[in-house]
Motif scaffolding. Structure first.
Motif, PDB file in Angstrom:
ATOM      1  N   VAL A  18       0.854  -1.191   0.000  1.00 48.96           N
ATOM      2  CA  VAL A  18       0.000   0.000   0.000  1.00 48.96           C
ATOM      3  C   VAL A  18       0.891   1.241   0.000  1.00 48.96           C
ATOM      4  N   PRO A  19       1.482   1.562  -1.180  1.00 46.45           N
ATOM      5  CA  PRO A  19       2.448   2.651  -1.240  1.00 46.45           C
ATOM      6  C   PRO A  19       1.782   4.031  -1.304  1.00 46.45           C
ATOM      7  N   PRO A  20       2.484   5.122  -0.979  1.00 45.38           N
ATOM      8  CA  PRO A  20       3.879   5.113  -0.561  1.00 45.38           C
ATOM      9  C   PRO A  20       4.006   4.686   0.899  1.00 45.38           C
ATOM     10  N   THR A  21       5.006   3.830   1.158  1.00 44.83           N
ATOM     11  CA  THR A  21       5.210   3.325   2.506  1.00 44.83           C
ATOM     12  C   THR A  21       6.667   2.921   2.678  1.00 44.83           C
ATOM     13  N   PHE A  22       6.954   2.208   3.745  1.00 49.63           N
ATOM     14  CA  PHE A  22       8.305   1.752   4.072  1.00 49.63           C
ATOM     15  C   PHE A  22       8.847   0.915   2.902  1.00 49.63           C
ATOM     16  N   SER A  23       9.990   1.313   2.346  1.00 52.08           N
ATOM     17  CA  SER A  23      10.480   0.684   1.112  1.00 52.08           C
ATOM     18  C   SER A  23      10.995  -0.738   1.329  1.00 52.08           C
ATOM     19  N   VAL A  24      11.280  -1.096   2.567  1.00 51.33           N
ATOM     20  CA  VAL A  24      11.836  -2.419   2.867  1.00 51.33           C
ATOM     21  C   VAL A  24      10.889  -3.553   2.432  1.00 51.33           C
ATOM     22  N   TYR A  25       9.574  -3.315   2.513  1.00 52.63           N
ATOM     23  CA  TYR A  25       8.622  -4.398   2.182  1.00 52.63           C
ATOM     24  C   TYR A  25       8.786  -4.848   0.730  1.00 52.63           C
ATOM     25  N   ALA A  26       8.773  -3.875  -0.191  1.00 52.18           N
ATOM     26  CA  ALA A  26       8.867  -4.216  -1.614  1.00 52.18           C
ATOM     27  C   ALA A  26      10.251  -4.785  -1.922  1.00 52.18           C
ATOM     28  N   TYR A  27      11.246  -4.296  -1.213  1.00 50.47           N
ATOM     29  CA  TYR A  27      12.612  -4.785  -1.418  1.00 50.47           C
ATOM     30  C   TYR A  27      12.706  -6.276  -1.047  1.00 50.47           C
ATOM     31  N   ASN A  28      12.120  -6.637   0.092  1.00 50.12           N
ATOM     32  CA  ASN A  28      12.124  -8.048   0.517  1.00 50.12           C
ATOM     33  C   ASN A  28      11.359  -8.924  -0.482  1.00 50.12           C
ATOM     34  N   ALA A  29      10.290  -8.379  -1.046  1.00 55.19           N
ATOM     35  CA  ALA A  29       9.527  -9.140  -2.042  1.00 55.19           C
ATOM     36  C   ALA A  29      10.400  -9.407  -3.256  1.00 55.19           C
ATOM     37  N   LEU A  30      11.150  -8.384  -3.671  1.00 59.00           N
ATOM     38  CA  LEU A  30      12.047  -8.536  -4.818  1.00 59.00           C
ATOM     39  C   LEU A  30      13.105  -9.616  -4.537  1.00 59.00           C
ATOM     40  N   LEU A  31      13.695  -9.587  -3.345  1.00 63.10           N
ATOM     41  CA  LEU A  31      14.740 -10.566  -3.014  1.00 63.10           C
ATOM     42  C   LEU A  31      14.217 -11.986  -3.019  1.00 63.10           C
ATOM     43  N   THR A  32      12.946 -12.158  -2.664  1.00 62.96           N
ATOM     44  CA  THR A  32      12.385 -13.501  -2.542  1.00 62.96           C
ATOM     45  C   THR A  32      11.546 -13.899  -3.768  1.00 62.96           C
ATOM     46  N   ASN A  33      11.659 -13.127  -4.845  1.00 60.94           N
ATOM     47  CA  ASN A  33      10.905 -13.423  -6.080  1.00 60.94           C
ATOM     48  C   ASN A  33       9.398 -13.464  -5.850  1.00 60.94           C
ATOM     49  N   THR A  34       8.926 -12.579  -4.974  1.00 69.09           N
ATOM     50  CA  THR A  34       7.495 -12.495  -4.692  1.00 69.09           C
ATOM     51  C   THR A  34       6.889 -11.393  -5.556  1.00 69.09           C
ATOM     52  N   GLU A  35       5.751 -11.663  -6.161  1.00 68.77           N
ATOM     53  CA  GLU A  35       5.092 -10.628  -6.967  1.00 68.77           C
ATOM     54  C   GLU A  35       4.468  -9.572  -6.059  1.00 68.77           C
ATOM     55  N   VAL A  36       4.649  -8.296  -6.408  1.00 61.81           N
ATOM     56  CA  VAL A  36       4.077  -7.204  -5.623  1.00 61.81           C
ATOM     57  C   VAL A  36       2.830  -6.673  -6.322  1.00 61.81           C
ATOM     58  N   VAL A  37       1.722  -6.649  -5.599  1.00 60.90           N
ATOM     59  CA  VAL A  37       0.474  -6.061  -6.096  1.00 60.90           C
ATOM     60  C   VAL A  37       0.265  -4.769  -5.312  1.00 60.90           C
ATOM     61  N   GLU A  38       0.115  -3.652  -6.023  1.00 57.44           N
ATOM     62  CA  GLU A  38       0.004  -2.370  -5.327  1.00 57.44           C
ATOM     63  C   GLU A  38      -1.429  -1.859  -5.296  1.00 57.44           C
ATOM     64  N   VAL A  39      -1.860  -1.413  -4.122  1.00 57.60           N
ATOM     65  CA  VAL A  39      -3.103  -0.647  -3.995  1.00 57.60           C
ATOM     66  C   VAL A  39      -2.700   0.692  -3.370  1.00 57.60           C
ATOM     67  N   PRO A  40      -2.462   1.697  -4.228  1.00 57.37           N
ATOM     68  CA  PRO A  40      -1.890   2.949  -3.710  1.00 57.37           C
ATOM     69  C   PRO A  40      -2.812   3.658  -2.720  1.00 57.37           C
ATOM     70  N   ARG A  41      -2.200   4.422  -1.841  1.00 59.45           N
ATOM     71  CA  ARG A  41      -2.943   5.292  -0.931  1.00 59.45           C
ATOM     72  C   ARG A  41      -3.565   6.438  -1.718  1.00 59.45           C
ATOM     73  N   ARG A  42      -4.538   7.107  -1.103  1.00 58.12           N
ATOM     74  CA  ARG A  42      -5.171   8.261  -1.746  1.00 58.12           C
ATOM     75  C   ARG A  42      -4.207   9.446  -1.721  1.00 58.12           C
ATOM     76  N   SER A  43      -4.635  10.579  -2.293  1.00 54.95           N
ATOM     77  CA  SER A  43      -3.699  11.710  -2.384  1.00 54.95           C
ATOM     78  C   SER A  43      -3.370  12.292  -1.003  1.00 54.95           C
ATOM     79  N   ASP A  44      -4.247  12.059  -0.001  1.00 54.28           N
ATOM     80  CA  ASP A  44      -3.897  12.495   1.360  1.00 54.28           C
ATOM     81  C   ASP A  44      -3.166  11.375   2.117  1.00 54.28           C
ATOM     82  N   TYR A  45      -2.817  10.328   1.399  1.00 49.98           N
ATOM     83  CA  TYR A  45      -2.061   9.180   1.913  1.00 49.98           C
ATOM     84  C   TYR A  45      -2.850   8.285   2.864  1.00 49.98           C
TER      85      TYR A  45
END
Ligand SMILES: *Cc1c(COP(=O)(O)O)cnc(C)c1O
Length: 358
Positions: free
Chosen positions: A107-134
């Protein structure tokens, strides 16, 4: 010279995590507690450390500390698991619930470590972005989860770096939307004074992450923990490094946790200072500060007036003030994040920024 074959393919083109932790007079970039542990508590820490047998392996599960945390949260020992900082537990989460063919809802924008760990483990990332007020688009998150193919999700509350808090009702709706394992990252819950801990009673698919690094002034020691169902934590135990929480850290964290009430005063001061900083930022021309439930404030500089976030970040650093630059991060364009420091540090930051914008 014998050449070496390439590393794992998912690492190609990846930049190692770099928090840009540059020495400065005023360090307000990493959401640390501006106060180090009180002298009185430090003396007890020293005493506890002296008793540690350095030649022996630590208790792999840190059971003494686990029991203290379990008791404080009204849980059993097997519903608590310690890690080498929250960061290790986030990595364990990706190892245990992610992997090839598995999906992580972010649920971006958020802590970048989550997506990074997904990349390292070959996990697909599905994004549901936050609204403009986050704020979290809870309907969109629930709808996406209800499709049934998401294996795990992480939502940060308060969110880093934007400061937004989820309500208990919102979290319950998300938990009820599917059987995906949902982590609520409460790294900053001591500042928001709100936890989703009560939802653990009826939701096996909830796991809560916390850390000693922020409110408890212990970023240098590396202790974090998760609260969850015993069945979920048994899976974490399968992937965790057995001795990642060393004996010295266990001893230190045990003392700190027993004295946790003494950190309240510092938290009160940070919360009061946060409101002062937000008000002062919003009083500046070309600056928009976002509300925050944590110990940091995100603010956006007005690009329409030709104010460049990266440039302001550099000029703050030149003035001895290190903040965090998000100006090139998607959805955080022209934004900087300032951690709440001591009153003197906050004033110094505000004066420096005022000078730069003048
Ligand atoms: C700081 C932080 C953590 C954990 O940090 P550790 O120092 O590894 O315990 C986890 N999540 C978020 C969002 C954080 O900001």
């Amino acid at each position: 010279m014998q050449q070496v074959r390439p590393a794992a393919p998912q690492l190609e083109g990846v930049e190692p995590y770099d928090p840009k932790y540059i020495p400065a007079e005023v360090m307000i970039s990493a959401n640390e507690n501006p106060r180090d542990v009180d002298l009185e508590i430090r003396r007890e820490v020293e005493h506890a450390v002296r008793k540690v047998s350095l030649n022996r392996y630590p208790d792999p599960l840190a059971n003494d500390l686990r029991d203290k945390i379990a008791e404080a949260n009204g849980l059993d020992r097997d519903q608590v698991l310690l890690g080498n900082g929250g960061d290790e537990l986030l990595f364990d989460f990706a190892l245990a619930w992610g992997g090839p063919g598995r999906k992580f809802l972010n649920v971006p924008p958020t802590f970048s470590v989550y997506a990074y760990n997904a990349l390292l483990t070959n996990t697909e990332v599905v994004e549901v972005p936050r609204r403009s007020d986050y704020s979290v688009d809870v309907d969109a998150v629930c709808e996406r989860l209800a499709q049934g193919d998401i294996d795990f999700a992480i939502i940060t509350s308060p969110n880093n770096p934007t400061g937004n808090l989820l309500t208990g009702g919102e979290v319950e709706r998300i938990l009820d939307a599917s059987d995906a394992l949902v982590m609520i990252d409460e790294a900053y819950f001591e500042f928001s004074r709100f936890t989703v801990r009560p939802s653990l009673e009826k939701h096996e698919n909830l796991i809560i992450l916390r850390t000693f690094s922020k409110a408890f002034s212990l970023a240098g020691v590396r202790i974090g923990y998760v609260l969850g169902s015993a069945r979920v934590l048994d899976e974490f135990k399968k992937v965790r490094l057995p001795y990642s929480v060393d004996a010295v850290s266990q001893a230190i964290a045990g003392v700190i946790y027993e004295h946790r009430a003494q950190f309240e005063k510092g938290v009160d001061e940070i919360v009061a200072e946060r409101e002062r900083v937000i008000e002062a930022l919003n009083a500046m021309d070309g600056v928009q500060a976002f509300p925050s439930s944590a110990n940091y404030v995100l603010f956006r500089l007005d690009a329409a007036r030709g104010i460049d976030g990266g440039d302001v970040w550099q000029r703050l650093l030149d003035a001895g003030v290190l903040v965090r630059d998000f100006s090139r991060t998607p959805r955080l364009e022209n934004c900087l994040r300032v951690s709440i420091g001591s009153p003197e540090e906050n004033t110094r930051f505000l004066e420096a920024l005022n000078g730069i914008l003048a």
